[in-house]
Design a protein around this motif. Sequence first.
Motif, PDB file in Angstrom:
ATOM      1  N   LEU A  47     -41.279  87.144   5.723  1.00 49.25           N
ATOM      2  CA  LEU A  47     -39.823  87.081   5.584  1.00 49.25           C
ATOM      3  C   LEU A  47     -39.428  85.876   4.723  1.00 49.25           C
ATOM      4  N   ALA A  48     -38.386  86.070   3.930  1.00 47.30           N
ATOM      5  CA  ALA A  48     -37.866  84.960   3.127  1.00 47.30           C
ATOM      6  C   ALA A  48     -37.308  83.885   4.049  1.00 47.30           C
ATOM      7  N   VAL A  49     -37.421  82.638   3.620  1.00 47.73           N
ATOM      8  CA  VAL A  49     -36.906  81.526   4.415  1.00 47.73           C
ATOM      9  C   VAL A  49     -35.710  80.905   3.703  1.00 47.73           C
ATOM     10  N   ASP A  50     -34.842  80.287   4.496  1.00 48.09           N
ATOM     11  CA  ASP A  50     -33.645  79.659   3.962  1.00 48.09           C
ATOM     12  C   ASP A  50     -33.836  78.151   3.963  1.00 48.09           C
ATOM     13  N   GLY A  51     -34.273  77.623   2.839  1.00 45.45           N
ATOM     14  CA  GLY A  51     -34.362  76.185   2.643  1.00 45.45           C
ATOM     15  C   GLY A  51     -35.212  75.478   3.677  1.00 45.45           C
ATOM     16  N   ASP A  52     -34.849  74.232   3.920  1.00 45.29           N
ATOM     17  CA  ASP A  52     -35.563  73.384   4.875  1.00 45.29           C
ATOM     18  C   ASP A  52     -34.517  72.682   5.723  1.00 45.29           C
ATOM     19  N   ASP A  53     -34.113  73.332   6.830  1.00 43.72           N
ATOM     20  CA  ASP A  53     -33.051  72.811   7.675  1.00 43.72           C
ATOM     21  C   ASP A  53     -33.464  71.478   8.283  1.00 43.72           C
ATOM     22  N   GLU A  54     -32.510  70.556   8.345  1.00 42.93           N
ATOM     23  CA  GLU A  54     -32.798  69.215   8.852  1.00 42.93           C
ATOM     24  C   GLU A  54     -33.347  69.246  10.273  1.00 42.93           C
ATOM     25  N   ASP A  55     -32.822  70.142  11.087  1.00 41.07           N
ATOM     26  CA  ASP A  55     -33.238  70.212  12.483  1.00 41.07           C
ATOM     27  C   ASP A  55     -34.340  71.226  12.744  1.00 41.07           C
ATOM     28  N   PHE A  56     -34.359  72.305  11.968  1.00 37.91           N
ATOM     29  CA  PHE A  56     -35.227  73.437  12.304  1.00 37.91           C
ATOM     30  C   PHE A  56     -36.274  73.759  11.245  1.00 37.91           C
ATOM     31  N   GLY A  57     -36.308  73.011  10.164  1.00 36.93           N
ATOM     32  CA  GLY A  57     -37.299  73.269   9.127  1.00 36.93           C
ATOM     33  C   GLY A  57     -36.984  74.538   8.347  1.00 36.93           C
ATOM     34  N   GLU A  58     -38.012  75.221   7.879  1.00 37.05           N
ATOM     35  CA  GLU A  58     -37.832  76.475   7.152  1.00 37.05           C
ATOM     36  C   GLU A  58     -37.483  77.578   8.153  1.00 37.05           C
ATOM     37  N   VAL A  59     -36.367  78.238   7.899  1.00 35.45           N
ATOM     38  CA  VAL A  59     -35.856  79.225   8.850  1.00 35.45           C
ATOM     39  C   VAL A  59     -35.983  80.624   8.257  1.00 35.45           C
ATOM     40  N   PRO A  60     -36.884  81.470   8.774  1.00 38.44           N
ATOM     41  CA  PRO A  60     -36.978  82.856   8.302  1.00 38.44           C
ATOM     42  C   PRO A  60     -35.663  83.597   8.492  1.00 38.44           C
ATOM     43  N   GLN A  61     -35.360  84.473   7.545  1.00 38.19           N
ATOM     44  CA  GLN A  61     -34.119  85.238   7.560  1.00 38.19           C
ATOM     45  C   GLN A  61     -34.409  86.717   7.834  1.00 38.19           C
ATOM     46  N   PRO A  62     -33.546  87.391   8.601  1.00 39.90           N
ATOM     47  CA  PRO A  62     -33.730  88.829   8.824  1.00 39.90           C
ATOM     48  C   PRO A  62     -33.570  89.585   7.520  1.00 39.90           C
ATOM     49  N   ALA A  63     -34.332  90.645   7.349  1.00 39.90           N
ATOM     50  CA  ALA A  63     -34.314  91.390   6.093  1.00 39.90           C
ATOM     51  C   ALA A  63     -34.206  92.874   6.369  1.00 39.90           C
ATOM     52  N   PRO A  64     -33.538  93.618   5.488  1.00 36.90           N
ATOM     53  CA  PRO A  64     -33.461  95.068   5.646  1.00 36.90           C
ATOM     54  C   PRO A  64     -34.860  95.671   5.764  1.00 36.90           C
ATOM     55  N   GLY A  65     -34.993  96.631   6.652  1.00 37.05           N
ATOM     56  CA  GLY A  65     -36.281  97.290   6.832  1.00 37.05           C
ATOM     57  C   GLY A  65     -37.219  96.579   7.787  1.00 37.05           C
ATOM     58  N   LEU A  66     -36.780  95.466   8.382  1.00 39.54           N
ATOM     59  CA  LEU A  66     -37.667  94.706   9.257  1.00 39.54           C
ATOM     60  C   LEU A  66     -38.116  95.542  10.454  1.00 39.54           C
ATOM     61  N   VAL A  67     -37.179  96.236  11.092  1.00 42.18           N
ATOM     62  CA  VAL A  67     -37.532  97.040  12.264  1.00 42.18           C
ATOM     63  C   VAL A  67     -38.506  98.137  11.877  1.00 42.18           C
ATOM     64  N   GLU A  68     -38.259  98.764  10.747  1.00 48.36           N
ATOM     65  CA  GLU A  68     -39.149  99.831  10.289  1.00 48.36           C
ATOM     66  C   GLU A  68     -40.547  99.303   9.993  1.00 48.36           C
ATOM     67  N   ARG A  69     -40.640  98.124   9.375  1.00 50.98           N
ATOM     68  CA  ARG A  69     -41.954  97.549   9.060  1.00 50.98           C
ATOM     69  C   ARG A  69     -42.710  97.164  10.334  1.00 50.98           C
ATOM     70  N   LEU A  70     -42.000  96.624  11.308  1.00 52.84           N
ATOM     71  CA  LEU A  70     -42.644  96.287  12.573  1.00 52.84           C
ATOM     72  C   LEU A  70     -43.163  97.544  13.259  1.00 52.84           C
ATOM     73  N   SER A  71     -42.356  98.613  13.207  1.00 53.93           N
ATOM     74  CA  SER A  71     -42.756  99.866  13.832  1.00 53.93           C
ATOM     75  C   SER A  71     -43.962 100.464  13.125  1.00 53.93           C
ATOM     76  N   ARG A  72     -43.974 100.353  11.799  1.00 52.85           N
ATOM     77  CA  ARG A  72     -45.069 100.941  11.021  1.00 52.85           C
ATOM     78  C   ARG A  72     -46.379 100.209  11.266  1.00 52.85           C
ATOM     79  N   GLU A  73     -46.300  98.894  11.460  1.00 48.54           N
ATOM     80  CA  GLU A  73     -47.520  98.097  11.636  1.00 48.54           C
ATOM     81  C   GLU A  73     -47.991  98.058  13.088  1.00 48.54           C
TER      82      GLU A  73
END
Length: 228
Positions: A201-227
């Motif tokens: 998953l793509a990440v959104d920058g480098d948050d001061e408190d949380f570091g690199e934060v993965p972002q939800p992406a279209p098709g995520l549920v389908e990819r999890l189901s497929r794998e």
Amino acid sequence: MPRSHDTEGDVIEAMLTSDARAIAVAFESRRRPRRRRPAVAPAPVVPPSAAGPGAREEAAHELDLACVLVINAVEAADSLERFVDDRGIDPEGALVFACLLHVAGHTRAAGFWWQFAAGGGSRTAAYCLHLSHRRDGEFRDAAFWRAQAAHDPQEPPPPVSRTDSRRKLLSDAARHELLIQWHSGLTPHLPAALESVVNRLAVDGDDEDFGEVPQPAPGLVERLSREA
């Protein structure tokens, strides 16, 4: 206490500790989330007996279980898909996404999405934050989030599901393995193929408190189901 929406919700209530049973019912809030971080109010001083290594280990173990049960719940797939489709305005989906990140080893980034979901009214996400801070020895923050989790606003009616498929986010084998790992005293983790989906998953920058934060992406549920 908000009512459970299905039998697996009852399992969540039954398996968590007495504190969690009082407040940790997944998918209980329907208010829109806010990205603004809430101000931390003064919290009671934590007695030394409640702040030792044993308390931290217990919190970590309980957080693992809470996350496993959230992503195993029958609403998880639909909630996560709503979160993706609605571009991040669904607190239920944010809770599922945070718990998925935690079980995939991105526990620091999970805190970002728990806070996001808690800002939208999710008491389960607030309780996860309580456990997360307690695990890290941050007992004042833990007390603040426990108070947020105990807050009991009037519950709006549940949303109408877009489908009646009752899809599961993970396969039965993966779901059962997570519970087996937890019952064996291990840290639950996703199978390698599913973890790879999350890690891509793509990440959104480098948050001061949380570091690199993965972002939800279209098709995520389908990819999890497929794998799965």
